[in-house]
Motif scaffolding. Sequence first.
Motif, PDB file in Angstrom:
ATOM      1  N   VAL A 144       0.840  -1.204   0.000  1.00  0.00           N
ATOM      2  CA  VAL A 144       0.000   0.000   0.000  1.00  0.00           C
ATOM      3  C   VAL A 144       0.870   1.246   0.000  1.00  0.00           C
ATOM      4  N   ASP A 145       1.920   1.223   0.801  1.00  0.00           N
ATOM      5  CA  ASP A 145       2.834   2.355   0.895  1.00  0.00           C
ATOM      6  C   ASP A 145       3.514   2.622  -0.448  1.00  0.00           C
ATOM      7  N   GLU A 146       3.968   1.567  -1.097  1.00  0.00           N
ATOM      8  CA  GLU A 146       4.668   1.715  -2.374  1.00  0.00           C
ATOM      9  C   GLU A 146       3.729   2.231  -3.466  1.00  0.00           C
ATOM     10  N   GLN A 147       2.511   1.656  -3.531  1.00  0.00           N
ATOM     11  CA  GLN A 147       1.576   2.083  -4.561  1.00  0.00           C
ATOM     12  C   GLN A 147       1.082   3.504  -4.319  1.00  0.00           C
ATOM     13  N   ALA A 148       0.810   3.838  -3.067  1.00  0.00           N
ATOM     14  CA  ALA A 148       0.379   5.200  -2.754  1.00  0.00           C
ATOM     15  C   ALA A 148       1.468   6.209  -3.124  1.00  0.00           C
ATOM     16  N   HIS A 149       2.722   5.839  -2.912  1.00  0.00           N
ATOM     17  CA  HIS A 149       3.829   6.722  -3.277  1.00  0.00           C
ATOM     18  C   HIS A 149       3.902   6.900  -4.786  1.00  0.00           C
ATOM     19  N   ARG A 150       3.685   5.809  -5.538  1.00  0.00           N
ATOM     20  CA  ARG A 150       3.670   5.909  -7.001  1.00  0.00           C
ATOM     21  C   ARG A 150       2.558   6.856  -7.458  1.00  0.00           C
ATOM     22  N   ILE A 151       1.370   6.690  -6.875  1.00  0.00           N
ATOM     23  CA  ILE A 151       0.232   7.526  -7.266  1.00  0.00           C
ATOM     24  C   ILE A 151       0.515   8.990  -6.952  1.00  0.00           C
ATOM     25  N   ALA A 152       1.080   9.238  -5.767  1.00  0.00           N
ATOM     26  CA  ALA A 152       1.383  10.616  -5.389  1.00  0.00           C
ATOM     27  C   ALA A 152       2.390  11.242  -6.343  1.00  0.00           C
ATOM     28  N   GLN A 153       3.414  10.490  -6.724  1.00  0.00           N
ATOM     29  CA  GLN A 153       4.406  11.020  -7.659  1.00  0.00           C
ATOM     30  C   GLN A 153       3.788  11.253  -9.035  1.00  0.00           C
ATOM     31  N   ALA A 154       2.943  10.320  -9.482  1.00  0.00           N
ATOM     32  CA  ALA A 154       2.299  10.491 -10.789  1.00  0.00           C
ATOM     33  C   ALA A 154       1.371  11.698 -10.786  1.00  0.00           C
ATOM     34  N   ARG A 155       0.640  11.886  -9.697  1.00  0.00           N
ATOM     35  CA  ARG A 155      -0.255  13.030  -9.609  1.00  0.00           C
ATOM     36  C   ARG A 155       0.539  14.342  -9.566  1.00  0.00           C
ATOM     37  N   GLN A 156       1.691  14.282  -8.913  1.00  0.00           N
ATOM     38  CA  GLN A 156       2.539  15.465  -8.844  1.00  0.00           C
ATOM     39  C   GLN A 156       3.093  15.822 -10.227  1.00  0.00           C
ATOM     40  N   ARG A 157       3.422  14.794 -11.014  1.00  0.00           N
ATOM     41  CA  ARG A 157       3.958  15.054 -12.345  1.00  0.00           C
ATOM     42  C   ARG A 157       2.902  15.616 -13.289  1.00  0.00           C
ATOM     43  N   THR A 158       1.671  15.077 -13.191  1.00  0.00           N
ATOM     44  CA  THR A 158       0.607  15.537 -14.094  1.00  0.00           C
ATOM     45  C   THR A 158       0.017  16.861 -13.659  1.00  0.00           C
ATOM     46  N   GLY A 159       0.190  17.205 -12.386  1.00  0.00           N
ATOM     47  CA  GLY A 159      -0.378  18.452 -11.887  1.00  0.00           C
ATOM     48  C   GLY A 159      -1.739  18.220 -11.265  1.00  0.00           C
ATOM     49  N   SER A 160      -2.059  18.995 -10.239  1.00  0.00           N
ATOM     50  CA  SER A 160      -3.310  18.813  -9.505  1.00  0.00           C
ATOM     51  C   SER A 160      -4.524  19.242 -10.316  1.00  0.00           C
ATOM     52  N   VAL A 161      -4.328  20.096 -11.328  1.00  0.00           N
ATOM     53  CA  VAL A 161      -5.459  20.581 -12.112  1.00  0.00           C
ATOM     54  C   VAL A 161      -5.887  19.541 -13.129  1.00  0.00           C
ATOM     55  N   THR A 162      -4.918  18.893 -13.762  1.00  0.00           N
ATOM     56  CA  THR A 162      -5.203  17.904 -14.797  1.00  0.00           C
ATOM     57  C   THR A 162      -5.569  16.579 -14.158  1.00  0.00           C
ATOM     58  N   SER A 163      -6.667  15.989 -14.616  1.00  0.00           N
ATOM     59  CA  SER A 163      -7.110  14.691 -14.123  1.00  0.00           C
ATOM     60  C   SER A 163      -6.615  13.610 -15.058  1.00  0.00           C
ATOM     61  N   ASP A 164      -5.876  12.665 -14.517  1.00  0.00           N
ATOM     62  CA  ASP A 164      -5.351  11.551 -15.299  1.00  0.00           C
ATOM     63  C   ASP A 164      -6.198  10.323 -14.984  1.00  0.00           C
ATOM     64  N   PRO A 165      -6.931   9.768 -15.959  1.00  0.00           N
ATOM     65  CA  PRO A 165      -7.799   8.612 -15.696  1.00  0.00           C
ATOM     66  C   PRO A 165      -7.048   7.425 -15.096  1.00  0.00           C
ATOM     67  N   ALA A 166      -5.818   7.187 -15.554  1.00  0.00           N
ATOM     68  CA  ALA A 166      -5.050   6.060 -15.033  1.00  0.00           C
ATOM     69  C   ALA A 166      -4.711   6.266 -13.557  1.00  0.00           C
ATOM     70  N   VAL A 167      -4.333   7.499 -13.205  1.00  0.00           N
ATOM     71  CA  VAL A 167      -4.008   7.806 -11.810  1.00  0.00           C
ATOM     72  C   VAL A 167      -5.253   7.701 -10.944  1.00  0.00           C
ATOM     73  N   ASP A 168      -6.371   8.241 -11.448  1.00  0.00           N
ATOM     74  CA  ASP A 168      -7.614   8.178 -10.679  1.00  0.00           C
ATOM     75  C   ASP A 168      -8.064   6.741 -10.467  1.00  0.00           C
ATOM     76  N   ALA A 169      -7.909   5.893 -11.495  1.00  0.00           N
ATOM     77  CA  ALA A 169      -8.296   4.485 -11.359  1.00  0.00           C
ATOM     78  C   ALA A 169      -7.401   3.774 -10.346  1.00  0.00           C
ATOM     79  N   ALA A 170      -6.105   4.059 -10.394  1.00  0.00           N
ATOM     80  CA  ALA A 170      -5.188   3.457  -9.430  1.00  0.00           C
ATOM     81  C   ALA A 170      -5.519   3.899  -8.009  1.00  0.00           C
ATOM     82  N   TRP A 171      -5.911   5.160  -7.857  1.00  0.00           N
ATOM     83  CA  TRP A 171      -6.286   5.689  -6.543  1.00  0.00           C
ATOM     84  C   TRP A 171      -7.520   4.967  -6.004  1.00  0.00           C
ATOM     85  N   ASP A 172      -8.531   4.781  -6.839  1.00  0.00           N
ATOM     86  CA  ASP A 172      -9.757   4.107  -6.402  1.00  0.00           C
ATOM     87  C   ASP A 172      -9.467   2.685  -5.951  1.00  0.00           C
TER      88      ASP A 172
END
Length: 288
Positions: A192-220
């Motif tokens: 959980v820690d590793e995947q959450a860190h990946r998601i956080a880094q991916a969200r940081q790269r894409t920016g908080s304004v832009t919604s990335d479907p892959a990141v959102d699906a991984a988060w869910d």
Amino acid sequence: MTAGGPAKPDLSYERAEVLALIAATPMTRLQLQTKQPLGNLPPELEAKLWNRADAPPPPPAVLAARRTVVPAAVVAGLDAVGVVVAVVTGHVLLAVLAGVLFLAIGTIVLAALRYARDPNALSVGDRRAIAAASSWESRQDWSGPIAYSRERGLVVAATQAARRIAASPAWRSGRLDEQRIRIDLRVELDQVDEQAHRIAQARQRTGSVTSDPAVDAAWDIAVDRVAALFAYAGELDGTAQRRRDDAAALGDPVRDEGLMTGSAQDQMALENLVSLRVWMGSQPDLSP
């Protein structure tokens, strides 16, 4: 059951619990320390712990022998010092007597050790292994922009679920041996820690304004996984059953006799009022 496997469980309550924890949990250090091991121990150590739990209390004679060991060993040590002093000072008779006494006390100590030996006693190495299995700490770098992210909050929520599971008496009761083989809470937290860190880094790269479907699906999916841990904890500590009992005590509004009677009366009154309104609308002016 469905054609593709078991039906997906309803985790809506647990998801809401996880999301509430993410919003309210302070950004504490990502670590966990429990009284019980979070996962599997070496088989020989597991066997020793089970034997300790199932073993009857030792008889009084064994307890007395265990209490005898330390005092007798101390006396033997002092007597050995007396032997050395007697030999150095030339008191041969005193040295012989002290030597005989040392042999007698030494025999008592060895016999007591043999009789009072506990085959299930935990060694220093055993205690270290248990302590290591009872702790967890994040190995990810959560500093910088993701230090206060909701992904980090998800890991905090996961540690709380793991704490509840490990604190449940059922976790080490023997009734969940198969589950403990399948579920290692340290592995769960690491993943959980590793995947959450990946998601956080991916969200940081894409920016908080832009919604990335892959990141959102991984988060869910990650939230569902932590929600499943909370559901498992609820079954172990009984909160899930109490929630089901409370829901059953409230009754089903559709089948509640009093509500059904009231609804029927309301429907009849509504139909009567509608009929009266229609009739009044078809009549000439009824005002006095």
